[in-house]
Scaffold this active site. Structure first.
Site, PDB file in Angstrom:
ATOM      1  N   ASP A 270      36.956 -19.073 -15.506  1.00  0.00           N
ATOM      2  CA  ASP A 270      35.806 -19.753 -16.104  1.00  0.00           C
ATOM      3  C   ASP A 270      35.663 -19.299 -17.553  1.00  0.00           C
ATOM      4  O   ASP A 270      36.496 -18.550 -18.072  1.00  0.00           O
ATOM      5  CB  ASP A 270      34.525 -19.488 -15.314  1.00  0.00           C
ATOM      6  CG  ASP A 270      33.619 -20.729 -15.273  1.00  0.00           C
ATOM      7  OD1 ASP A 270      33.304 -21.246 -16.362  1.00  0.00           O
ATOM      8  OD2 ASP A 270      33.246 -21.173 -14.174  1.00  0.00           O
ATOM      9  N   HIS A 313      33.469 -34.452 -11.491  1.00  0.00           N
ATOM     10  CA  HIS A 313      32.367 -35.417 -11.613  1.00  0.00           C
ATOM     11  C   HIS A 313      31.497 -35.166 -12.847  1.00  0.00           C
ATOM     12  O   HIS A 313      30.620 -35.973 -13.156  1.00  0.00           O
ATOM     13  CB  HIS A 313      31.523 -35.461 -10.338  1.00  0.00           C
ATOM     14  CG  HIS A 313      30.635 -34.281 -10.113  1.00  0.00           C
ATOM     15  ND1 HIS A 313      29.651 -34.285  -9.154  1.00  0.00           N
ATOM     16  CD2 HIS A 313      30.571 -33.055 -10.704  1.00  0.00           C
ATOM     17  CE1 HIS A 313      29.017 -33.121  -9.169  1.00  0.00           C
ATOM     18  NE2 HIS A 313      29.550 -32.371 -10.095  1.00  0.00           N
TER      19      HIS A 313
END
Length: 411
Positions: A270, A313
């Protein structure tokens, strides 16, 4: 036109099913948390909600039903205002508080009479309430602001940040009929400088707004708590020895997998600031390592599987293509790409209540990110156009899960 007796019968039958499931699981019928329910209970719950809404539509008729939907803007705006005024935060957890005393606790001045008008309206929708003396007390719905910090953070985010972009959908479509231009999406137009045709992205807005950034993370915590439990059952993890969890935050999901499957070595990737926090956690699992990585750059790790959970998404098709291609550069024959995301059904396929939730999420992704939820066909096209070595294996949706697991193998 709905058959009123038939809908009423279905409602009664599903209430019996849900009560039976509640008795079996020991869950509370009014807790709003369906995670303890089995597949039958979840299906009955969805059918009850759908049948109740059909009865309302049947009772009102087509025209009044449409007007009721449009008039709900008043409900939303009033509840939004009370949240932004921080009214629920100033109401005691137990007992009540008179209006004169309540307004003195608010940072924004408001007349007691006006505040009373607002609350006497929202209490009819179940938000806040009054006691017999006319003082303000909590309802079960508003009580989350004193009992559930994560859900409260999500509600504050929606009230201050999540609702307003919806009023820019029409203007966004006029500028960008494709819905793919991130800087002309509804949120970008909401946050743009006066007179500008473009605006900042969602993440750029949050970068300058630490309050709503924290609320966003609170909301994601609520979302994750309701979905993380499905990850361990969503795939045959016995076949995986090394896994890269891309965009895996502080390793909450990786920990669920590692705790259930002790043989897996997991690398969580991340942004630097997130990885720094993750490395400071005292509950780190020995099978999990953390690595700074930008998923728009080439994937540096060789592994059995690469996992994207609730990532795609948030991005439009062009950016998703970039993300998948960077992973593709590391794929070796036999490696798998695992994507866990909402998968849009075909119209009328499966539960109508589930379809509504998924399509609401789809429009939500559009308003905030100029992104989308995707159907299986769209997801396969996106992934397989990036690398023709990727062969689709299967889709699995765990019972009660908002998201599905999709898997591809590199040949």
């Amino acid at each position: 036109m709905f058959n009123l007796p038939e809908v009423a019968t279905r409602l009664s039958q599903n209430v019996e099913l849900l009560v039976d499931e509640i008795d079996k699981t020991g869950s509370q019928p009014n807790c709003g948390n369906p995670t303890l329910l089995g597949p039958k209970g979840l299906a009955a719950r969805d059918e009850i909600i759908l049948a109740a809404e059909k009865l309302l539509q049947q009772g009102r008729g087509p025209g009044p039903s449409l007007l009721s939907l449009l008039e709900s803007a008043v409900d939303i705006g009033t509840i939004q205002t009370l949240i932004r005024l921080e009214v629920p935060d100033q109401v005691p957890p137990t007992g009540s508080i008179p209006y004169d005393a309540l307004v003195k606790k608010l940072k924004t001045p408001v007349a007691p009479e006006l505040l009373q008008r607002l609350i006497r309206f929202t209490r009819l929708a179940g938000f806040l309430d009054e006691d017999e003396e006319g003082a303000v007390k909590h309802s079960p719905m508003s009580a989350i602001f004193v009992s559930d910090p994560d859900s409260a953070g999500q509600a504050r985010f929606m009230a201050d940040f999540g609702i307003r972009p919806c009023s820019f959908i029409y203007e966004s479509i006029k500028l960008d009929p494709s819905g793919e231009a991130t800087r002309q999406g509804p949120l970008a137009l909401m946050a743009r400088e006066p007179g500008a045709r473009e605006g900042p992205t969602f993440f750029e807005v949050l970068e300058k707004d630490p309050v709503n950034r924290n609320r966003w993370h609170d909301g994601m915590a609520v979302h994750n708590d309701s979905m993380v439990r499905h990850v361990a059952d969503a795939y045959d993890w016995d076949t995986v020895k090394s896994l890269v969890d891309i965009g895996g935050s502080e390793g909450h999901v990786a920990a669920v997998i590692a705790n259930a499957f002790a043989h897996i070595q997991i690398t969580v990737q991340d942004r630097p600031e997130i990885i720094e926090k993750a490395r400071q956690r005292v509950d780190r699992h020995r099978n999990i390592t953390f690595e700074e990585h930008d998923f728009f750059t080439p994937q540096p790790r060789i592994a059995d599987a690469y996992f994207l959970r609730l990532i795609l998404h948030d991005w439009n098709d062009a950016d998703c293509t970039r993300i998948v291609r960077q992973i593709s550069s590391a794929l070796r024959p036999g490696a798998r790409l695992l994507i866990m995301d909402a998968v849009l059904p075909e119209p009328g396929e499966g539960s109508l209540q589930s379809e509504r939730q998924l399509r609401r999420s789809d429009i939500g992704m559009y308003t905030l990110f100029s992104a989308k939820e995707r159907s299986l066909v769209q997801m396969r096209r996106l992934v397989e156009d990036c690398d023709d070595r990727l062969r689709f294996e299967k889709l699995y949706t765990p019972p009660g899960s908002h998201a599905s697991m999709l898997s591809w193998i590199c040949e």
